[in-house]
Enzyme design. Sequence first.
Site, PDB file in Angstrom:
ATOM      1  N   SER A  13       0.901  -1.523  -0.383  1.00 28.43           N
ATOM      2  CA  SER A  13      -0.089  -0.157   0.082  1.00 28.43           C
ATOM      3  C   SER A  13       0.713   1.043   0.060  1.00 28.43           C
ATOM      4  O   SER A  13       1.737   1.454   1.330  1.00 28.43           O
ATOM      5  CB  SER A  13      -1.013  -0.102   0.918  1.00 28.43           C
ATOM      6  OG  SER A  13      -1.221   1.377   1.824  1.00 28.43           O
ATOM      7  N   HIS A  38      -0.881  -1.169  -4.337  1.00 30.70           N
ATOM      8  CA  HIS A  38      -2.720  -0.936  -4.123  1.00 30.70           C
ATOM      9  C   HIS A  38      -2.177   0.434  -3.475  1.00 30.70           C
ATOM     10  O   HIS A  38      -1.148   1.011  -2.988  1.00 30.70           O
ATOM     11  CB  HIS A  38      -2.784  -1.504  -2.624  1.00 30.70           C
ATOM     12  CG  HIS A  38      -3.553  -1.631  -1.639  1.00 30.70           C
ATOM     13  ND1 HIS A  38      -4.595  -1.986  -2.356  1.00 30.70           N
ATOM     14  CD2 HIS A  38      -4.115  -0.869  -1.016  1.00 30.70           C
ATOM     15  CE1 HIS A  38      -6.221  -1.804  -1.419  1.00 30.70           C
ATOM     16  NE2 HIS A  38      -5.516  -0.852  -0.238  1.00 30.70           N
ATOM     17  N   ASP A  40      -4.643   3.521  -1.601  1.00 32.00           N
ATOM     18  CA  ASP A  40      -5.910   4.470  -1.156  1.00 32.00           C
ATOM     19  C   ASP A  40      -6.239   5.814  -1.068  1.00 32.00           C
ATOM     20  O   ASP A  40      -5.403   6.377   0.008  1.00 32.00           O
ATOM     21  CB  ASP A  40      -5.898   3.703   0.748  1.00 32.00           C
ATOM     22  CG  ASP A  40      -5.278   2.633   0.738  1.00 32.00           C
ATOM     23  OD1 ASP A  40      -5.948   1.432   1.166  1.00 32.00           O
ATOM     24  OD2 ASP A  40      -3.969   2.019   1.442  1.00 32.00           O
ATOM     25  N   MET A  42      -8.457   8.838  -0.350  1.00 31.27           N
ATOM     26  CA  MET A  42      -9.090   8.458   0.961  1.00 31.27           C
ATOM     27  C   MET A  42      -9.711  10.189   0.939  1.00 31.27           C
ATOM     28  O   MET A  42      -9.127  10.968   0.099  1.00 31.27           O
ATOM     29  CB  MET A  42      -8.582   8.830   2.497  1.00 31.27           C
ATOM     30  CG  MET A  42      -7.835   7.543   2.273  1.00 31.27           C
ATOM     31  SD  MET A  42      -7.191   7.780   4.208  1.00 31.27           S
ATOM     32  CE  MET A  42      -6.677   5.642   4.194  1.00 31.27           C
ATOM     33  N   HIS A  71      -8.811   1.190  -4.596  1.00 29.74           N
ATOM     34  CA  HIS A  71      -9.046   1.361  -2.903  1.00 29.74           C
ATOM     35  C   HIS A  71      -9.554   2.653  -2.652  1.00 29.74           C
ATOM     36  O   HIS A  71      -9.434   3.195  -2.187  1.00 29.74           O
ATOM     37  CB  HIS A  71      -7.961   0.579  -1.548  1.00 29.74           C
ATOM     38  CG  HIS A  71      -9.490   0.453  -0.746  1.00 29.74           C
ATOM     39  ND1 HIS A  71      -8.306  -0.206   0.632  1.00 29.74           N
ATOM     40  CD2 HIS A  71     -10.594   0.915  -0.154  1.00 29.74           C
ATOM     41  CE1 HIS A  71      -9.697   0.197   2.022  1.00 29.74           C
ATOM     42  NE2 HIS A  71     -10.709   0.571   0.655  1.00 29.74           N
ATOM     43  N   MET A  73     -12.094   4.950  -0.914  1.00 28.58           N
ATOM     44  CA  MET A  73     -12.728   4.756   0.726  1.00 28.58           C
ATOM     45  C   MET A  73     -13.116   6.547   0.189  1.00 28.58           C
ATOM     46  O   MET A  73     -12.553   8.213   0.933  1.00 28.58           O
ATOM     47  CB  MET A  73     -11.283   4.973   1.670  1.00 28.58           C
ATOM     48  CG  MET A  73     -11.194   3.690   2.055  1.00 28.58           C
ATOM     49  SD  MET A  73      -9.551   3.755   2.942  1.00 28.58           S
ATOM     50  CE  MET A  73      -8.797   3.354   1.349  1.00 28.58           C
ATOM     51  N   MET A 142     -12.097  -5.407   5.221  1.00 28.25           N
ATOM     52  CA  MET A 142     -10.764  -4.654   5.938  1.00 28.25           C
ATOM     53  C   MET A 142     -10.559  -5.471   7.382  1.00 28.25           C
ATOM     54  O   MET A 142     -11.861  -6.602   8.112  1.00 28.25           O
ATOM     55  CB  MET A 142     -11.384  -3.297   6.229  1.00 28.25           C
ATOM     56  CG  MET A 142     -11.436  -2.507   4.835  1.00 28.25           C
ATOM     57  SD  MET A 142     -10.106  -1.964   4.337  1.00 28.25           S
ATOM     58  CE  MET A 142      -9.080  -1.087   5.466  1.00 28.25           C
ATOM     59  N   ASP A 180      -6.796  -6.530   4.371  1.00 29.36           N
ATOM     60  CA  ASP A 180      -6.093  -5.228   3.931  1.00 29.36           C
ATOM     61  C   ASP A 180      -6.389  -4.196   5.772  1.00 29.36           C
ATOM     62  O   ASP A 180      -7.506  -4.324   6.302  1.00 29.36           O
ATOM     63  CB  ASP A 180      -6.441  -4.411   2.943  1.00 29.36           C
ATOM     64  CG  ASP A 180      -6.272  -2.939   2.782  1.00 29.36           C
ATOM     65  OD1 ASP A 180      -4.839  -2.693   3.380  1.00 29.36           O
ATOM     66  OD2 ASP A 180      -6.337  -1.742   2.265  1.00 29.36           O
TER      67      ASP A 180
END
Length: 231
Positions: A13, A38, A40, A42, A71, A73, A142, A180
């Site tokens: 990540s 990966h 993330d 956000m 991913h 979010m 998660m 994750d």
Amino acid sequence: MNRTASDVILAPSLLSVDWTRAGEQVSELERLGVEWLHFDAMDGHFVPNLSFGALFLKAMRRACNLHFDAHLMVANVADRLEEFLEAGAQSISVHAENQPHLHRLVHTVKDGGAMAGVVLNPATPLEVLDWILPDLDYVLIMSVNPGFGGQKFLPFSLSKIEQLARKRSETGLNFKIQVDGGVSPSNVGELVRAGVDIVVAGSAVFAPPKPLSETVGAMRAGIESAFQIQV
Ligand code: DX5
Ligand code: ZN
């Protein structure tokens, strides 16, 4: 067909990357034989943290040819899919918790040519997947509450993964299971044994002053331990 350690994908990540050397570290991960990266994303609304958007994927594409796994979010996922697809995301996961139109989103991802995944927060039951499971390429479990790297693995996630793996064999479906949050060389073996195919790890991979060769090697060794015969 039985899996081997090389069938398990390691997906570092980039939330924990050294931001001053992101391009360099990403090409090193590629040299070390890592399979996926990966990302993330956000937005400070769905999770209490801000990270980066699709522009970061675009920049990292210039540094490597690895598989890009996004991913998301974010609150307004539907408005964001196009830009992540365009930036080169090859798999995209969206959270079940804030999506009234999960089925439509999943198919937008697939129509855009990427693998589609659904993410479940720790407190979200597996049952929300019942009617979407056949459409999914992967499910992301998660094992921390999303928003930050470096949190402690929530132990009940292991039973959740075992239940999902059971569901997979009972239904004969072949979606992949991704985990994750709080994954390290010491717990990755049991997670893989429980059925995980894609391992996300941030702080265990980017752990200065340890070199990436050492941390990736330790994660790989942990993955391999899942396939060793227990005596
Ligand atoms: C958490 C993110 C994770 C995180 C993992 O919201 O989805 O990908 O970066 O970090 P570690 O491996 O440090 O728990
Ligand atoms: Zn993540």
